[in-house]
Design an enzyme around this catalytic site. Sequence first.
Site, short mmCIF file in Angstrom:
data_model
loop_
_atom_site.label_atom_id
_atom_site.label_comp_id
_atom_site.label_asym_id
_atom_site.label_seq_id
_atom_site.Cartn_x
_atom_site.Cartn_y
_atom_site.Cartn_z
N SER A 1 42.35 10.09 -46.96
CA SER A 1 43.23 10.06 -45.65
C SER A 1 42.75 8.81 -45.03
O SER A 1 41.54 8.87 -44.06
CB SER A 1 44.20 10.80 -45.20
OG SER A 1 44.18 11.77 -46.41
N1 SAH Z 1 41.69 15.83 -47.74
C1 SAH Z 1 40.20 14.44 -48.70
C2 SAH Z 1 41.79 13.93 -49.62
C3 SAH Z 1 43.01 14.47 -50.77
S1 SAH Z 1 43.77 13.40 -51.74
C4 SAH Z 1 39.65 13.90 -48.23
O1 SAH Z 1 39.74 14.17 -46.87
O2 SAH Z 1 39.42 13.57 -49.09
C5 SAH Z 1 44.57 14.82 -52.51
C6 SAH Z 1 43.98 15.70 -52.91
O3 SAH Z 1 44.81 16.62 -53.32
C7 SAH Z 1 43.33 15.27 -54.54
O4 SAH Z 1 41.73 15.13 -54.38
C8 SAH Z 1 43.82 15.41 -55.60
O5 SAH Z 1 43.10 16.27 -56.78
C9 SAH Z 1 44.29 16.79 -54.78
N2 SAH Z 1 45.15 17.83 -55.64
C10 SAH Z 1 46.19 17.71 -55.46
N3 SAH Z 1 47.56 18.70 -57.21
C11 SAH Z 1 46.74 19.57 -56.32
C12 SAH Z 1 46.54 20.85 -56.70
N4 SAH Z 1 48.11 21.62 -57.44
N5 SAH Z 1 45.57 21.66 -56.00
C13 SAH Z 1 44.63 21.61 -55.20
N6 SAH Z 1 44.44 20.17 -55.62
C14 SAH Z 1 44.79 19.24 -55.21
#
Ligand code: SAH
Length: 241
Positions: free
Chosen positions: A89
């Site tokens: 993000s």
């Molecule tokens: N917070 C992260 C960015 C997140 S991007 C950072 O600081 O870099 C969103 C993430 O959510 C992705 O890596 C994706 O794999 C994860 N995601 C999506 N659905 C999910 C689920 N059901 N459980 C856990 N993670 C999930």
Amino acid sequence: MVMSSRILVVLALLLLGNAAGPAAAQDGDIYQALRGRMVHVQLKARGISDPKVLAAMNRVPRQRFVPERLAPLAYEDHPLPIGSGQTISQPYIVALMTEWAQLKPGDKVLEVGTGSGYQAAVLAELTDKVWTIDIRPELVVKAADTLKTLGYSRVQVKSGDGYLGWPEAAPFDAILVTAAATRVPPVLEQQLREGGRLVIPLGPEGGVQTLTRFRKAQGKIQEEKTVPVSFVPLVEPEKRK
Ligand code: SAH
């Protein structure tokens, strides 16, 4: 092609660094300068005011959480790709979610959506009880390695479905979901402690979402505030094949 002034500043700082001596020795200073500028221009100026959150954002080396070729852009005012179709993000959103979590030292926090591990590192600057889970194992492996290398070894990282939370570690004082959901996952609501904060982007996939903060009071979550955002989607049960 018109180059934005921010990109010009980045380029100038990088060139300066190269001219002044060995790149490795200068790396820290350059990124520190970019980070300080980001805190000032993107966070303080937009109303992030918690000194502990600002200090955390000023400490975590965001350039280490993005692919190497994108490191010079790490402090730009937008999200960046981190592989597997996912994104880290924008700094402001990380800071806002952290501020909304209202963490005190010793609070237990769960992040759903580890991604690069950056948000988890920022949380780890505020409390030593951080759990983070991601559904994509390849991202978890990389994030765990980055966190360990940078000294955030207390952060608990695992791959799995964050829609189901982390029952063994619950209840949490705060839960941050960093992928967009169409509704609040019921289990996350259950895993929140009384008085706990849940910060989650809600809305239709591909559309405008609303970052929402809920607080649990008398066993139920209550909406407190919102802001429009855009996140990659959370993998939810009904979206799975
Ligand atoms: N917070 C992260 C960015 C997140 S991007 C950072 O600081 O870099 C969103 C993430 O959510 C992705 O890596 C994706 O794999 C994860 N995601 C999506 N659905 C999910 C689920 N059901 N459980 C856990 N993670 C999930």
